[in-house]
Design a protein around this motif. Sequence first.
Motif, PDB file in Angstrom:
ATOM      1  N   THR A 171      40.076  35.695  35.687  1.00  0.00           N
ATOM      2  CA  THR A 171      41.459  35.383  36.079  1.00  0.00           C
ATOM      3  C   THR A 171      42.457  36.368  35.495  1.00  0.00           C
ATOM      4  OG1 THR A 171      41.666  33.882  34.183  1.00  0.00           O
ATOM      5  CG2 THR A 171      40.922  32.934  36.276  1.00  0.00           C
ATOM      6  N   LYS A 172      42.013  37.262  34.628  1.00  0.00           N
ATOM      7  CA  LYS A 172      42.903  38.206  33.973  1.00  0.00           C
ATOM      8  C   LYS A 172      42.913  39.542  34.716  1.00  0.00           C
ATOM      9  CE  LYS A 172      43.744  35.499  30.378  1.00  0.00           C
ATOM     10  NZ  LYS A 172      45.076  34.945  30.088  1.00  0.00           N
ATOM     11  N   ASN A 173      44.095  40.133  34.844  1.00  0.00           N
ATOM     12  CA  ASN A 173      44.205  41.483  35.368  1.00  0.00           C
ATOM     13  C   ASN A 173      44.071  42.466  34.216  1.00  0.00           C
ATOM     14  OD1 ASN A 173      44.705  40.915  38.146  1.00  0.00           O
ATOM     15  ND2 ASN A 173      46.792  40.262  37.605  1.00  0.00           N
ATOM     16  N   VAL A 174      43.059  43.305  34.289  1.00  0.00           N
ATOM     17  CA  VAL A 174      42.826  44.291  33.237  1.00  0.00           C
ATOM     18  C   VAL A 174      43.563  45.557  33.627  1.00  0.00           C
ATOM     19  CG1 VAL A 174      41.086  45.574  31.960  1.00  0.00           C
ATOM     20  CG2 VAL A 174      40.573  43.268  32.800  1.00  0.00           C
ATOM     21  N   ALA A 175      44.581  45.891  32.856  1.00  0.00           N
ATOM     22  CA  ALA A 175      45.448  47.009  33.217  1.00  0.00           C
ATOM     23  C   ALA A 175      44.699  48.333  33.259  1.00  0.00           C
ATOM     24  CB  ALA A 175      46.624  47.079  32.233  1.00  0.00           C
ATOM     25  N   ASP A 176      43.862  48.564  32.261  1.00  0.00           N
ATOM     26  CA  ASP A 176      43.135  49.836  32.186  1.00  0.00           C
ATOM     27  C   ASP A 176      41.679  49.536  31.834  1.00  0.00           C
ATOM     28  OD1 ASP A 176      42.153  52.356  31.845  1.00  0.00           O
ATOM     29  OD2 ASP A 176      43.669  52.998  30.386  1.00  0.00           O
ATOM     30  N   LEU A 177      40.798  49.674  32.819  1.00  0.00           N
ATOM     31  CA  LEU A 177      39.383  49.357  32.611  1.00  0.00           C
ATOM     32  C   LEU A 177      38.710  50.314  31.640  1.00  0.00           C
ATOM     33  CD1 LEU A 177      38.360  48.609  36.318  1.00  0.00           C
ATOM     34  CD2 LEU A 177      38.707  46.928  34.486  1.00  0.00           C
ATOM     35  N   ASP A 178      39.324  51.487  31.430  1.00  0.00           N
ATOM     36  CA  ASP A 178      38.699  52.491  30.557  1.00  0.00           C
ATOM     37  C   ASP A 178      39.306  52.538  29.160  1.00  0.00           C
ATOM     38  OD1 ASP A 178      36.806  53.603  32.442  1.00  0.00           O
ATOM     39  OD2 ASP A 178      38.543  54.387  33.529  1.00  0.00           O
ATOM     40  N   ALA A 179      40.284  51.686  28.895  1.00  0.00           N
ATOM     41  CA  ALA A 179      40.892  51.662  27.563  1.00  0.00           C
ATOM     42  C   ALA A 179      39.979  50.939  26.584  1.00  0.00           C
ATOM     43  CB  ALA A 179      42.254  50.976  27.630  1.00  0.00           C
ATOM     44  N   ASP A 180      39.972  51.382  25.305  1.00  0.00           N
ATOM     45  CA  ASP A 180      39.166  50.726  24.283  1.00  0.00           C
ATOM     46  C   ASP A 180      39.635  49.286  24.087  1.00  0.00           C
ATOM     47  OD1 ASP A 180      37.809  53.052  23.960  1.00  0.00           O
ATOM     48  OD2 ASP A 180      38.836  53.661  22.112  1.00  0.00           O
ATOM     49  N   LEU A 181      38.654  48.366  23.951  1.00  0.00           N
ATOM     50  CA  LEU A 181      38.998  46.971  23.720  1.00  0.00           C
ATOM     51  C   LEU A 181      39.588  46.768  22.336  1.00  0.00           C
ATOM     52  CD1 LEU A 181      35.862  45.302  25.348  1.00  0.00           C
ATOM     53  CD2 LEU A 181      38.220  45.163  26.166  1.00  0.00           C
ATOM     54  N   GLY A 182      39.142  47.562  21.361  1.00  0.00           N
ATOM     55  CA  GLY A 182      39.729  47.519  20.023  1.00  0.00           C
ATOM     56  C   GLY A 182      39.347  46.305  19.209  1.00  0.00           C
ATOM     57  N   VAL A 183      38.271  45.584  19.612  1.00  0.00           N
ATOM     58  CA  VAL A 183      37.865  44.392  18.857  1.00  0.00           C
ATOM     59  C   VAL A 183      36.349  44.428  18.628  1.00  0.00           C
ATOM     60  CG1 VAL A 183      39.739  42.950  19.750  1.00  0.00           C
ATOM     61  CG2 VAL A 183      37.548  43.034  20.958  1.00  0.00           C
ATOM     62  N   SER A 184      35.924  43.734  17.575  1.00  0.00           N
ATOM     63  CA  SER A 184      34.507  43.486  17.337  1.00  0.00           C
ATOM     64  C   SER A 184      34.221  42.044  17.715  1.00  0.00           C
ATOM     65  CB  SER A 184      34.147  43.736  15.868  1.00  0.00           C
ATOM     66  OG  SER A 184      34.294  45.100  15.552  1.00  0.00           O
ATOM     67  N   ASP A 185      33.285  41.864  18.608  1.00  0.00           N
ATOM     68  CA  ASP A 185      33.025  40.518  19.097  1.00  0.00           C
ATOM     69  C   ASP A 185      31.559  40.418  19.527  1.00  0.00           C
ATOM     70  OD1 ASP A 185      33.580  37.932  19.717  1.00  0.00           O
ATOM     71  OD2 ASP A 185      34.793  38.346  21.508  1.00  0.00           O
ATOM     72  N   LEU A 211      39.079  39.022  29.708  1.00  0.00           N
ATOM     73  CA  LEU A 211      38.497  39.082  31.050  1.00  0.00           C
ATOM     74  C   LEU A 211      38.830  37.863  31.893  1.00  0.00           C
ATOM     75  CD1 LEU A 211      34.935  40.417  30.112  1.00  0.00           C
ATOM     76  CD2 LEU A 211      36.991  41.726  30.691  1.00  0.00           C
ATOM     77  N   GLY A 212      39.124  36.734  31.277  1.00  0.00           N
ATOM     78  CA  GLY A 212      39.454  35.523  32.023  1.00  0.00           C
ATOM     79  C   GLY A 212      38.261  34.890  32.706  1.00  0.00           C
ATOM     80  N   LEU A 213      37.032  35.196  32.229  1.00  0.00           N
ATOM     81  CA  LEU A 213      35.840  34.578  32.812  1.00  0.00           C
ATOM     82  C   LEU A 213      35.687  33.136  32.347  1.00  0.00           C
ATOM     83  CD1 LEU A 213      33.340  37.580  32.456  1.00  0.00           C
ATOM     84  CD2 LEU A 213      34.408  36.737  34.560  1.00  0.00           C
ATOM     85  N   LEU A 214      36.310  32.793  31.222  1.00  0.00           N
ATOM     86  CA  LEU A 214      36.301  31.419  30.708  1.00  0.00           C
ATOM     87  C   LEU A 214      37.705  30.827  30.789  1.00  0.00           C
ATOM     88  CD1 LEU A 214      34.057  31.667  27.498  1.00  0.00           C
ATOM     89  CD2 LEU A 214      33.452  30.689  29.724  1.00  0.00           C
ATOM     90  N   ALA A 215      37.747  29.531  31.079  1.00  0.00           N
ATOM     91  CA  ALA A 215      39.034  28.812  31.073  1.00  0.00           C
ATOM     92  C   ALA A 215      39.401  28.472  29.639  1.00  0.00           C
ATOM     93  CB  ALA A 215      38.916  27.555  31.927  1.00  0.00           C
ATOM     94  N   ALA A 216      40.571  27.895  29.467  1.00  0.00           N
ATOM     95  CA  ALA A 216      41.046  27.556  28.122  1.00  0.00           C
ATOM     96  C   ALA A 216      40.133  26.557  27.442  1.00  0.00           C
ATOM     97  CB  ALA A 216      42.476  27.011  28.210  1.00  0.00           C
ATOM     98  N   ASP A 217      39.494  25.687  28.240  1.00  0.00           N
ATOM     99  CA  ASP A 217      38.604  24.687  27.645  1.00  0.00           C
ATOM    100  C   ASP A 217      37.189  25.220  27.412  1.00  0.00           C
ATOM    101  OD1 ASP A 217      37.722  24.882  30.217  1.00  0.00           O
ATOM    102  OD2 ASP A 217      37.928  22.749  30.711  1.00  0.00           O
ATOM    103  N   GLY A 218      36.969  26.499  27.679  1.00  0.00           N
ATOM    104  CA  GLY A 218      35.667  27.112  27.424  1.00  0.00           C
ATOM    105  C   GLY A 218      34.697  27.046  28.583  1.00  0.00           C
ATOM    106  N   THR A 219      35.091  26.442  29.710  1.00  0.00           N
ATOM    107  CA  THR A 219      34.208  26.390  30.872  1.00  0.00           C
ATOM    108  C   THR A 219      34.376  27.657  31.705  1.00  0.00           C
ATOM    109  OG1 THR A 219      35.892  25.247  32.170  1.00  0.00           O
ATOM    110  CG2 THR A 219      34.300  23.888  30.984  1.00  0.00           C
ATOM    111  N   VAL A 220      33.332  27.996  32.431  1.00  0.00           N
ATOM    112  CA  VAL A 220      33.390  29.213  33.243  1.00  0.00           C
ATOM    113  C   VAL A 220      34.255  28.968  34.470  1.00  0.00           C
ATOM    114  CG1 VAL A 220      31.138  30.051  32.469  1.00  0.00           C
ATOM    115  CG2 VAL A 220      31.265  28.601  34.490  1.00  0.00           C
ATOM    116  N   ASN A 221      34.937  30.012  34.908  1.00  0.00           N
ATOM    117  CA  ASN A 221      35.765  29.936  36.110  1.00  0.00           C
ATOM    118  C   ASN A 221      34.881  30.191  37.334  1.00  0.00           C
ATOM    119  OD1 ASN A 221      38.370  29.389  34.968  1.00  0.00           O
ATOM    120  ND2 ASN A 221      38.360  31.508  34.193  1.00  0.00           N
ATOM    121  N   THR A 222      34.195  29.135  37.776  1.00  0.00           N
ATOM    122  CA  THR A 222      33.238  29.264  38.875  1.00  0.00           C
ATOM    123  C   THR A 222      33.939  29.493  40.202  1.00  0.00           C
ATOM    124  OG1 THR A 222      31.553  27.911  37.786  1.00  0.00           O
ATOM    125  CG2 THR A 222      31.448  28.062  40.191  1.00  0.00           C
TER     126      THR A 222
END
Length: 447
Positions: free
Chosen positions: A120-134, A205-216
């Motif tokens: 559900t999220k628009n990723v402004a720059d697909l090639d930009a570094d995410l900058g996080v460890s996860d 990425l918005g693949l998960l909703a706020a409650d942690g369920t997948v956005n099917t």
Amino acid sequence: MTATVTSMGGNNQIWNLGNNMINTADLVNLEMQALETRKSPMTTRKQNITNEKSIYEGFKKDFSKLVQTFKDMSSFKGTDKPTTLSQTGFVSAAASADAISGTFSLTVDKLAERHQISGTKNVADLDADLGVSDQFTLTVGTKSYSIPVTPDMSVRDLINNVNNGNYGVSMYTVGSRVFMAASESGTANTISLTDGASNTLRDTLGLLAADGTVNTMTAAQDAAYTVNGVPLTSSSNTVENAISGVTLNLQQTTTSPVRLDVSNSTDAAATKMVQDMVSTFNDAVGILSNYAGEGSYMQASTAALSTGRAMSQIASFELNGQRLSTFGIQTDKTGNLTVDSAKLAAAFKQNPDAAKQFFFGASGLSSYMNKQMDPVFGDTGMVSGRVQSLDGELKKVNDQIDKIDASNKDKQAAIIDKYSKYEQQMSALNVQLSYLKAITNQKSSDE
């Protein structure tokens, strides 16, 4: 007598330099020829073995077509059976030669679906570094995988890592949004996602909703269909085990039953294969006559007699009360087969399954003839065994010839040495004789 040049032991040798009355070269050649006669029986034996081996190899090669014909027949399954559907666009069907002929009623209640998740999220720059460890967890069915995210990784890098990981899913982008889909359809391939501490799946990425369920976007689903009123399910829309020998491709849900007719094939390929077998068999009858006829090398040989016996068994083969004559095939007095093409085609049309069993089945004619021919022409059959035996004999003869050659080489050197010394002695005597003649002539002149 003039000097003579000969080649002995690989070297040129000059004889009769002393102008001897005795032709030394002839004596040398006589002794050399005497040495060569020692291996003459072995040379003859080698030629005989080579000839016999060539005959047996040719015999096997010339019968290879008949042997292969029976092998091809035993693995022949026939042509696919034709199918007819009362309605198109709902299901398609393909029937193999082994399929059960008949009429079937089909309905399609649900199609199998792949689980698809939409970001559900628009990723402004697909090639930009995410900058996080996860690190998040991906589960497909019963298999779970830990997917690392590093600060120098972009969204495109993450997508490539997932697609290259053989996790049973694929990730892709449409515009600036990310999607994930199961590689296979069916509920057994449902996708589950568990976010990491940095919530990359939810916040970036918005693949998960706020409650942690997948956005099917599309839920995983098994196909639901019926065959002759029997409810069945499948994780795939391609169904191969509902009707024996028939592959169904479910395309759309139905509102009324679809009739499927599986017909008997015309079996033109089967009748042609039988006719080709008859032709190849008759050619083999002529080949055997050439090899084993009166005055031929293999006349009354074990291999020829065994081949004749094996081929003759075709006339007596019987299965479920059926013989070759049932299908319009007869054996004439020369051992050749004749075929009534119309009767053969009719037999396949009237009862194709029985005809196929007779010619191509596991207990059919082709399998039976394979068993008859294998002891003669198989890899461990008598013809191959005879060739191997001849190879062994040939090696022994070659070893004996090599030993004789080695012995002769030493004796040739001794002969050359003997006559060379003789030449030297005769030359010295000639010099002395010339000196004496010269002295005698001188004294005669003084007197």
